[in-house]
Design an enzyme around this catalytic site. Structure first.
Site, PDB file in Angstrom:
ATOM      1  N   GLU A 175     110.574  72.085 -54.047  1.00 58.38           N
ATOM      2  CA  GLU A 175     109.732  71.297 -53.133  1.00 58.38           C
ATOM      3  C   GLU A 175     110.231  71.273 -51.688  1.00 58.38           C
ATOM      4  OE1 GLU A 175     108.786  67.403 -54.593  1.00 58.38           O
ATOM      5  OE2 GLU A 175     107.593  68.215 -56.216  1.00 58.38           O
ATOM      6  N   GLU A 364     106.680  70.670 -62.718  1.00 62.74           N
ATOM      7  CA  GLU A 364     106.828  69.210 -62.781  1.00 62.74           C
ATOM      8  C   GLU A 364     105.461  68.558 -62.853  1.00 62.74           C
ATOM      9  OE1 GLU A 364     109.068  67.100 -59.785  1.00 62.74           O
ATOM     10  OE2 GLU A 364     110.660  68.606 -59.792  1.00 62.74           O
TER      11      GLU A 364
END
Ligand code: NOJ
Length: 468
Positions: A175, A364
């Site tokens: 991320e 995720e």
């Protein structure tokens, strides 16, 4: 406790035999042992020690004590029938000074974790960088210093040379939008810097580092290794269909969803849709364009929620404002994020539409709710519903032909949720942060049930034969 399956039609087989199922974690959020066996200080060790940075002054000195309890936790993964375990490597356990001297005790530790996974038939998926830059490197400018590409390459090389003989699935970074945006623009994550100046240089150095790392992996790993990197994303929708709200949503989408993936796919930065980024140009040196893209084997897509956006004259750079979910009368998680299952479908569609993405893995997805222990059990119907509803949307995208081939739950155990401390509980397994006692939640039991492979008749016959 009765485990309910809201989508009775939802079962593992519908996703196909090659679909990867897993659970994701990150070193800083679970390991603890912050200064044990020669580990150096990371920006997160430093940030959590600063007053007022973390909710309730929580810290991660012990976290889930995974450093000492990895066998117990990997046993739980196996018990829950989860075939793949994603975790990250702490840079300062391997290189306490960021570069140079190698800490063998750190390498030994990850060798133990990897070997134990393999012994338990759990496949390790390794993230090289999940936000814990060495503090000594931050003092030299961190991600704003172009030298970081060399520092990161050294760390990556060490990871691959140490673990590449056994680890086949790799993610370069986790991320980038979040650690650069929250860490270098808003100052709410480590290292706590703010403003556009360092942010634009950081973006470019991170892109170059992701590509440099990926190329090292490609060069040093066997041909059957799978090389990926992960991106956060949220469906962005305008509050109204007024042109200025629609244009605001385009800018926010460019910032939170397109900023990193597009240069890496060779499309350049989305400057046209987000003119505030044009300052990045001065950091792009001759030859950089060649080193900004990579053909990944898979892209990790991480989605939790959606954002509703309106035009705002007063917000610098993006002229857009996100309408908080708590002001929209929608269902919220403990992170105050909207529960909106179609968001994951929408984002898979969006990523699948990029012609160069070969394979999408949801690396995720999950939710935090205020769980409670009652009679030694944790009944978490909201998480259970969330997982089932999001999974149904993943399946919908897959059935419509999207190349999505894996789903990892965030996360295994309740852990340290960055600036939010221990208050949000995301785990399939409840952790008492005083005693470290683990209790598998109802959602964890459901996932185990969902993942349980039916033993086929022919396997039984084979087993019987092998015993003869
Ligand atoms: C994103 C991050 O990768 C992870 O570290 C974080 O805990 C979860 N999502 C939940 O916010």
């Amino acid at each position: 406790m009765k485990i309910t399956n809201q989508h009775t039609a939802l079962n593992r087989e519908l996703f196909g035999p090659g679909f990867e199922w897993g659970v994701s974690t990150a070193a800083f959020q679970i390991e603890g042992a912050h200064d044990i066996d020669g580990k150096g200080e990371s920006v997160w060790d430093n940030f959590t020690a600063r007053k007022g940075k973390i909710l309730n002054a929580d810290h991660a000195l012990t976290a889930c004590d995974f450093y000492n309890r990895y066998e117990e936790d990997i046993d739980l993964i196996k018990k829950l029938n989860i075939p793949n375990f994603r975790f990250s490597i702490s840079w300062t356990r391997l290189l306490p000074n960021g570069t140079g001297e190698i800490n063998q005790a750190g390498i030994d530790y990850y060798n133990r974790v990897i070997d134990y996974c393999l012994k338990q038939d759990v496949t390790p998926w390794v993230t090289i960088y999940h936000w814990d830059l060495p503090q000594v490197l931050e003092q030299k400018g961190g991600w704003a210093n172009r030298e970081v590409i060399t520092w990161f390459s050294e760390f990556t090389t060490l990871c691959v040379k140490s673990f590449g003989d056994r680890v086949k699935h790799w993610m370069v970074m986790n991320e980038p939008v979040v650690f650069t945006g929250a860490g270098y623009f808003f100052g709410i994550h480590a290292p706590g810097r703010s403003g556009l100046r360092s942010f634009t240089s950081v973006i470019h150095h991170v892109v170059l580092s992701i590509v440099a790392g990926a190329r090292i992996l490609r060069e040093l790993l066997p041909a059957d290794a799978q090389i990926g990197t992960t991106f956060s994303c949220s469906q962005v929708e305008p509050l109204t269909d007024k042109p200025r709200d629609i244009a605001a949503a385009v800018r926010v989408d460019a910032l939170i969803n397109r900023l990193y993936i597009e240069p890496i796919l060779g499309m350049g930065y989305p400057v046209k849709d987000l003119p505030a980024l044009k300052g990045i140009q001065k950091y792009i040196l001759p030859g950089d364009e060649e080193n900004m893209h990579f053909d990944f084997d898979f892209i990790g897509v991480q989605n939790y929620t959606r954002e509703i956006v309106k035009y705002s004259f007063f917000t610098p750079y993006v002229s857009a404002r996100i309408i908080k979910a708590e002001n929209r009368r929608v269902e919220l998680t403990a992170m105050r994020w909207e529960v909106h299952p179609p968001s994951i479908y929408h984002m898979i569609k969006k990523f699948a539409a990029y012609p160069k993405i070969k394979n999408i893995i949801i690396t995720e997805n999950g939710s935090a709710f205020p769980d409670e222990v009652a009679d030694g059990e944790v009944n978490d119907p909201k998480r259970l519903q969330y997982l089932q509803d999001y999974l149904a949307q993943v399946l919908k995208a897959k059935n419509e032909g999207c190349n999505v081939n894996g789903y990892f739950v965030w996360t295994l155990t309740d852990n340290f949720e960055w600036a939010e401390g221990y208050h949000p509980r995301f785990g399939l397994i409840h952790v008492d942060h005083n005693t470290q006692k683990r209790i598998v939640k109802m959602s964890g039991k459901w996932f185990a049930e969902f993942l349980k492979k039916e033993v086929k008749q022919e396997e039984l016959t084979l087993e019987a034969k092998s015993k003869m």
